[in-house]
Design a protein around this motif. Structure first.
Motif, PDB file in Angstrom:
ATOM      1  N   VAL A   1      69.523  82.479 -14.254  1.00 56.66           N
ATOM      2  CA  VAL A   1      68.197  81.874 -14.088  1.00 56.66           C
ATOM      3  C   VAL A   1      67.918  81.653 -12.604  1.00 56.66           C
ATOM      4  CG1 VAL A   1      66.830  79.783 -14.508  1.00 56.66           C
ATOM      5  CG2 VAL A   1      68.197  80.781 -16.343  1.00 56.66           C
ATOM      6  N   ILE A   2      66.700  82.008 -12.177  1.00 56.12           N
ATOM      7  CA  ILE A   2      66.274  81.810 -10.781  1.00 56.12           C
ATOM      8  C   ILE A   2      65.344  80.602 -10.742  1.00 56.12           C
ATOM      9  CG2 ILE A   2      65.118  82.844  -8.806  1.00 56.12           C
ATOM     10  CD1 ILE A   2      65.714  85.580 -10.057  1.00 56.12           C
ATOM     11  N   CYS A   3      65.591  79.682  -9.816  1.00 53.62           N
ATOM     12  CA  CYS A   3      64.764  78.483  -9.709  1.00 53.62           C
ATOM     13  C   CYS A   3      64.292  78.299  -8.264  1.00 53.62           C
ATOM     14  CB  CYS A   3      65.549  77.233 -10.144  1.00 53.62           C
ATOM     15  SG  CYS A   3      65.808  77.134 -11.928  1.00 53.62           S
ATOM     16  N   GLU A   4      63.067  77.753  -8.165  1.00 54.64           N
ATOM     17  CA  GLU A   4      62.543  77.318  -6.873  1.00 54.64           C
ATOM     18  C   GLU A   4      62.773  75.805  -6.757  1.00 54.64           C
ATOM     19  OE1 GLU A   4      58.465  78.431  -6.710  1.00 54.64           O
ATOM     20  OE2 GLU A   4      58.889  80.492  -6.098  1.00 54.64           O
ATOM     21  N   TYR A   5      63.362  75.364  -5.656  1.00 52.76           N
ATOM     22  CA  TYR A   5      63.769  73.982  -5.474  1.00 52.76           C
ATOM     23  C   TYR A   5      62.947  73.297  -4.382  1.00 52.76           C
ATOM     24  CZ  TYR A   5      68.085  75.266  -7.956  1.00 52.76           C
ATOM     25  OH  TYR A   5      69.002  75.684  -8.873  1.00 52.76           O
ATOM     26  N   ARG A   6      62.821  71.990  -4.552  1.00 50.37           N
ATOM     27  CA  ARG A   6      62.331  71.130  -3.480  1.00 50.37           C
ATOM     28  C   ARG A   6      63.327  69.991  -3.333  1.00 50.37           C
ATOM     29  NH1 ARG A   6      55.749  70.526  -4.327  1.00 50.37           N
ATOM     30  NH2 ARG A   6      55.255  72.747  -4.085  1.00 50.37           N
ATOM     31  N   SER A   7      63.862  69.860  -2.139  1.00 50.77           N
ATOM     32  CA  SER A   7      64.942  68.886  -1.920  1.00 50.77           C
ATOM     33  C   SER A   7      64.576  67.967  -0.756  1.00 50.77           C
ATOM     34  CB  SER A   7      66.242  69.639  -1.602  1.00 50.77           C
ATOM     35  OG  SER A   7      67.255  68.734  -1.251  1.00 50.77           O
ATOM     36  N   ARG A   8      64.943  66.712  -0.884  1.00 44.72           N
ATOM     37  CA  ARG A   8      64.755  65.783   0.228  1.00 44.72           C
ATOM     38  C   ARG A   8      65.901  64.781   0.231  1.00 44.72           C
ATOM     39  NH1 ARG A   8      62.946  60.703  -0.673  1.00 44.72           N
ATOM     40  NH2 ARG A   8      62.070  60.102  -2.702  1.00 44.72           N
ATOM     41  N   PRO A   9      66.122  64.116   1.382  1.00 44.56           N
ATOM     42  CA  PRO A   9      67.234  63.149   1.451  1.00 44.56           C
ATOM     43  C   PRO A   9      66.956  61.878   0.648  1.00 44.56           C
ATOM     44  CG  PRO A   9      66.009  63.219   3.522  1.00 44.56           C
ATOM     45  CD  PRO A   9      65.463  64.322   2.672  1.00 44.56           C
ATOM     46  N   LEU A  10      67.996  61.328   0.075  1.00 39.66           N
ATOM     47  CA  LEU A  10      67.932  60.056  -0.644  1.00 39.66           C
ATOM     48  C   LEU A  10      68.486  58.975   0.288  1.00 39.66           C
ATOM     49  CD1 LEU A  10      67.492  58.483  -3.317  1.00 39.66           C
ATOM     50  CD2 LEU A  10      69.864  59.057  -3.897  1.00 39.66           C
ATOM     51  N   LYS A  11      67.659  57.951   0.566  1.00 39.15           N
ATOM     52  CA  LYS A  11      68.055  56.938   1.546  1.00 39.15           C
ATOM     53  C   LYS A  11      68.160  55.560   0.879  1.00 39.15           C
ATOM     54  CE  LYS A  11      65.783  59.378   5.378  1.00 39.15           C
ATOM     55  NZ  LYS A  11      64.819  59.296   6.484  1.00 39.15           N
ATOM     56  N   ASN A  12      69.009  54.722   1.474  1.00 45.63           N
ATOM     57  CA  ASN A  12      69.096  53.349   0.993  1.00 45.63           C
ATOM     58  C   ASN A  12      68.130  52.464   1.770  1.00 45.63           C
ATOM     59  OD1 ASN A  12      70.245  52.868   3.493  1.00 45.63           O
ATOM     60  ND2 ASN A  12      72.355  52.792   2.713  1.00 45.63           N
ATOM     61  N   GLU A  13      68.220  51.155   1.547  1.00 44.33           N
ATOM     62  CA  GLU A  13      67.237  50.246   2.147  1.00 44.33           C
ATOM     63  C   GLU A  13      67.317  50.195   3.670  1.00 44.33           C
ATOM     64  OE1 GLU A  13      70.936  48.005   0.997  1.00 44.33           O
ATOM     65  OE2 GLU A  13      69.555  49.410   0.028  1.00 44.33           O
ATOM     66  N   THR A  14      68.433  50.629   4.248  1.00 45.25           N
ATOM     67  CA  THR A  14      68.557  50.625   5.715  1.00 45.25           C
ATOM     68  C   THR A  14      68.155  51.954   6.326  1.00 45.25           C
ATOM     69  OG1 THR A  14      70.855  51.396   5.662  1.00 45.25           O
ATOM     70  CG2 THR A  14      70.459  49.008   5.519  1.00 45.25           C
ATOM     71  N   GLY A  15      67.722  52.864   5.495  1.00 41.97           N
ATOM     72  CA  GLY A  15      67.325  54.172   6.009  1.00 41.97           C
ATOM     73  C   GLY A  15      68.482  55.155   6.083  1.00 41.97           C
ATOM     74  N   GLU A  16      69.665  54.734   5.654  1.00 38.92           N
ATOM     75  CA  GLU A  16      70.834  55.633   5.698  1.00 38.92           C
ATOM     76  C   GLU A  16      70.737  56.637   4.544  1.00 38.92           C
ATOM     77  OE1 GLU A  16      75.719  55.430   5.289  1.00 38.92           O
ATOM     78  OE2 GLU A  16      74.466  53.640   4.951  1.00 38.92           O
ATOM     79  N   VAL A  17      71.027  57.898   4.853  1.00 37.20           N
ATOM     80  CA  VAL A  17      71.011  58.936   3.833  1.00 37.20           C
ATOM     81  C   VAL A  17      72.253  58.794   2.969  1.00 37.20           C
ATOM     82  CG1 VAL A  17      71.065  61.401   3.382  1.00 37.20           C
ATOM     83  CG2 VAL A  17      69.674  60.515   5.255  1.00 37.20           C
ATOM     84  N   VAL A  18      72.039  58.626   1.660  1.00 41.21           N
ATOM     85  CA  VAL A  18      73.163  58.429   0.743  1.00 41.21           C
ATOM     86  C   VAL A  18      73.277  59.559  -0.260  1.00 41.21           C
ATOM     87  CG1 VAL A  18      73.093  55.920   0.957  1.00 41.21           C
ATOM     88  CG2 VAL A  18      71.677  57.047  -0.768  1.00 41.21           C
ATOM     89  N   GLY A  19      72.477  60.582  -0.088  1.00 36.74           N
ATOM     90  CA  GLY A  19      72.550  61.714  -1.006  1.00 36.74           C
ATOM     91  C   GLY A  19      71.312  62.576  -0.892  1.00 36.74           C
ATOM     92  N   THR A  20      71.139  63.447  -1.864  1.00 35.73           N
ATOM     93  CA  THR A  20      69.943  64.297  -1.916  1.00 35.73           C
ATOM     94  C   THR A  20      69.301  64.149  -3.289  1.00 35.73           C
ATOM     95  OG1 THR A  20      71.011  66.290  -2.791  1.00 35.73           O
ATOM     96  CG2 THR A  20      71.077  65.942  -0.395  1.00 35.73           C
TER      97      THR A  20
END
Length: 843
Positions: free
Chosen positions: A90-109
């Motif tokens: 299966v071919i998929c088109e993705y949209r991804s962005r960073p997941l941040k906590n309350e301090t603005g730190e990236v904790v995932g996608t």
């Protein structure tokens, strides 16, 4: 609960039941959440993913891309990309962005994806339809077309086996074409179409009945061949009849290793393809019958119309009416001017007429006007039909509607070059434009500036008001920035809250200062966003070409440095990378002025580095290397003064001196007894731009009386690829004089066998970068081995340069590279030291 956990909780609620795929990963690449659609499409249960890495989902190629996107997302980028699932295809088109906590730190996608497999497959099939038409119209035989169709179907559907069987008079079905990694299944396979009994094969049934046959291999009709099929892992099968003029010619047969794979959509698609193959077969067998087979043409998907020799329309098919809006009654007797769009000049149509009246097939894109006034674009093929006297009697025009394709291409081009949020040029387009402006600046002897803008304390706004608010602010900011610049300038969003500008055609660095101040003042007034009044400021850094850098990457980097300098000086201001001509620029200018006098003062020298045959230890030639003995600064490296020579337009003069001096010295050594000594002289790309460069070389040889066979001219791979056609023409002219040619730095750019075949090189030099770690890096060994093998096949000599130690020598000897150059035997030598080297008996 942290904001990232809260966001994840909301994400789960919102996306658990949607059709699109949704997922969340942590900073280690482990999956924290997938929705039902994601799990279903990958063939697993949602709980099977939790805490596990995403890497097993993709093959090597897609995994590399997925890891790159994941890494960039963790760095703060919001990305759109496309990936293929390994297990399901299966071919998929993705949209991804960073997941941040309350301090603005990236904790995932965090991201969503959409299954585009069917759309991709439909596009591939539509393209295949067009290819089949074009192959037939180009006069390709069925023996070429049918195997090609099978290969393309394998590529589109990834089936293990596709073949086309043709109905024979003796009741058998012959194999006309096949493709797939399980084609061995067809060995010793006997298929008959005339037997209506219980043991009749489905292929025979399809041909006999004229109806599509499809089943899984647990169908009783497949009982007699099930055992053989299972040995190849086949689970599903379809046979589609191929028809022509009401008769069944054979069948298109496809096999799958999955159950229930041939759904209704796939079935209809394959039946349409079989119909197209049938029509193609008819055209390929007798193209003259095209005029007589109205019903066949009426069934094809492409629009078709036929005119007489004067261009008056005689006939159109239903697809033409659907595409143009005109019925046969409305256009019969009229010329194609009825759907003229006005988008093409008169001479465009005149050229078309000239070609088809000469009996040639014309192909090209045409913009037409629909009956309702809208425009549409087609791939048009016009084929002249000749009568028995060889005169044009009719024209057959086939229109393939590519309007959607053109619109999609335009959208893709826009997405590839423009920022999705602000619609400003993105980083890719900015670099492209900057490189073009630097070329113009170089040719016009003008300056160009890059400005690097960063909002001050934007992160606080983003974290306080939210990303949506921040995005709205950035869009409003982009509008203000566009209003600050000239039409010839460029403003681009680099990413986040960073913007870059190109300001070309400057006569003085300070000319850009008023614009920088204007930008700062444009940013300062409050922004009204969602009933909030927001005040922001910005810091701007400026770098100027060529004072600060000579290429796009360095110019941007130095503008970025200047921007941070502006922040350090209190923000809300601008700073130049250098407030005035810097020390380096002053040094370049002084050296450039000195270099103009260096030849006259006898400061330029030639050194010679021997090239050695590993088997004999003898010299096979030498490379002439320019040196500058500055009266005050001492010996100056070529890596320093050669770029200055190019910048000050002195390289051609120096190059001519090097060439003449090297030829003269080589001839003197030949006269002294070293009769077969050959010299290699490096060429600059600028020398190839000289109109009379070949004449300059010929004059140097004639003046020094050196046989052309003992002169080897060396050009780098990068210089070849800058203008391969022009370089090839010059090199071929030099080769005709008897001069030897070599290519330097091979493998460091975009090495291609194509130009090795086109350009008559005698020698290929392996770049020193591949030798540095040759004794420890097996990849470098493999590269050198491949280069040597290629050179041997093309009968080209190989010289490894930069050889520093005996271990490298031993390994090169094992790899069959028997000619070297480097400090392991000798550094570059002065004329005096070279003569001593020759007299030692190494000749």
């Amino acid at each position: 609960m942290s904001s990232s956990d809260e966001e994840l909780k909301i994400f789960k609620i919102l996306f658990s039941e949607i059709r699109d795929l949704a997922y969340v990963t942590d900073t280690h690449g482990n999956i924290r959440f997938v929705n039902k659609a994601f799990a279903h499409l990958t063939g697993h249960k949602p709980e099977e993913f939790f805490g596990k890495p995403f890497t097993p989902l993709f093959d090597e190629e897609n995994l590399k891309k997925a890891v790159d996107v994941y890494t960039r997302t963790l760095q703060g980028e919001c990305l759109e990309f496309e990936l293929l699932f390994k297990e399901t295809g299966v071919i998929c088109e993705y949209r991804s962005r960073p997941l941040k906590n309350e301090t603005g730190e990236v904790v995932g996608t965090i991201g969503i994806a959409r299954d585009v497999t069917e759309r991709k497959r439909n596009q591939a099939i539509e393209h295949l339809f067009h290819e089949i038409d074009q192959l037939a119209l180009h006069g390709q035989s069925l023996s070429y077309i049918l195997p090609y169709v099978c290969l393309r179907l394998i590529a589109v559907f990834a089936y293990p086996l596709v073949w086309i069987g043709m109905k024979e008079l003796d009741g058998t079905v012959s194999i006309s074409a096949k493709a797939g990694n399980h084609a061995d299944y067809l060995k010793e396979l006997t298929v008959r179409w005339e037997n209506p009994g219980k043991e009749q094969c489905l292929i025979g049934r399809a041909i006999r009945s004229g109806q599509t046959q499809t089943c899984d291999f647990d169908d009783p009709a497949c009982q007699h061949c099930r055992e053989r099929a299972y040995t190849y892992g086949f689970q599903s099968f379809i046979a589609v009849p191929l028809r022509s003029q009401g008769k069944v010619l054979g069948s298109l047969n496809l096999y799958s290793q999955k159950l229930g794979i041939f759904d209704v959509k796939t079935l209809r698609m394959i039946e349409n393809l079989a119909a197209r193959i049938s029509v193609t077969a008819l055209i390929a067998l007798d193209q003259q019958q095209l005029r007589l087979q109205g019903t066949a043409m009426a069934s094809v998907a492409n629009a078709v119309f036929i005119t007489d020799s004067d261009g008056n329309i005689d006939w159109v098919n239903e697809a033409f009416t659907k595409l143009s809006g005109y019925t046969l009654a409305e256009v019969c007797g009229k010329t194609p001017r009825v759907f003229k769009s006005g988008k093409h000049e008169t001479d465009y149509y005149q050229k078309v007429w000239q070609e088809i009246l000469a009996g040639k097939v014309w192909r090209g894109e045409v913009v037409n006007r629909h009956k309702d006034g809208r425009l549409y674009t087609v791939n048009q093929t016009i084929t002249p039909l000749l009568d028995t006297q060889g005169k044009v009697s009719h024209f057959v025009a086939i229109h393939e509607d590519i309007t959607s394709q053109k619109e999609a291409e335009a959208r893709i081009r826009h997405m590839a070059h423009f920022d999705a949020l602000t619609n400003l040029p993105n980083r890719t387009l900015f670099i492209d434009r900057l490189q073009q402006e630097l070329v113009r600046a170089y040719l016009s002897k003008r300056l160009a500036a890059v400005l690097f803008l960063d909002l001050d304390r934007f992160k606080i706004i983003n974290d306080t008001m939210g990303h949506a608010f921040g995005d709205t602010l950035l869009k409003a900011l982009a509008e203000r920035l566009k209003n600050c610049i000239r039409e010839s300038d460029t403003v681009s969003r680099r990413g986040g809250d960073e913007f870059t500008f190109i300001i070309p055609d400057l006569s003085d660095p300070q000319d850009v200062a008023p614009l920088a101040q204007k930008i700062i003042e444009a940013v300062s007034p409050p922004f009204q966003i969602e009933n909030h009044e927001i005040n922001v400021t910005c810091s701007v850094g400026i770098a100027v070409y060529p004072l600060d850098a000579n290429n796009a990457e360095d110019l941007i980097k130095k503008a970025d440095i200047a921007m941070y300098h502006a922040k350090e000086k209190g923000r809300n201001n601008f700073k130049f990378y250098r407030e005035e001509i810097n020390a380096d620029s002053m040094e370049r200018m002084k050296l450039g002025n000195s270099l103009q006098r260096a030849l006259d003062n006898g400061e330029l020298l030639l050194y010679y580095q021997p090239q050695i045959n590993l088997h004999t230890g003898k010299i096979i030639g030498m490379e002439a290397l320019a040196r500058w003995q500055h009266p005050d600064l001492g010996m100056i490296s070529p890596s320093k003064f050669i770029p200055i020579a190019e910048e000050f337009g002195l390289i051609s003069m120096i190059g001519e001196w090097v060439l003449t001096t090297a030829c003269a010295q080589t001839r003197r050594w030949q006269n002294a007894g070293f009769s077969t000594l050959r010299v290699t002289v490096n060429l600059s790309a600028r020398q190839f731009e000289q109109k009379d460069f070949c004449k300059t070389v010929f004059t140097a040889l004639e003046k020094t009386k050196l046989d052309p066979h003992y002169l080897e001219l060396e050009i780098t791979e990068g210089n070849i690829l800058q203008n391969i056609e022009a370089v090839t023409a010059v090199l071929e002219e030099l080769k005709a004089l008897g001069i030897q040619l070599s290519i330097d730095d091979f493998g460091t750019k975009y090495s291609s066998l194509s130009y090795l075949r086109k350009i008559p090189f005698n020698t290929l030099k392996i770049d020193r970068s591949f030798l540095e770690n040759i004794t420890t890096n097996p990849d470098d060994v493999a590269i050198i081995s491949a280069i040597v093998t290629i050179a041997e096949r093309l009968k080209i000599n190989v010289v490894a340069e930069g050889v520093e130690n005996k271990d490298q020598v031993a390994l090169l000897r094992e790899l069959r590279c028997d000619k070297i150059q480097g400090y392991v035997h000798s550094p570059p030598l002065s004329v005096y030291d070279m003569e001593k080297y020759l007299l030692k008996g190494r000749w």
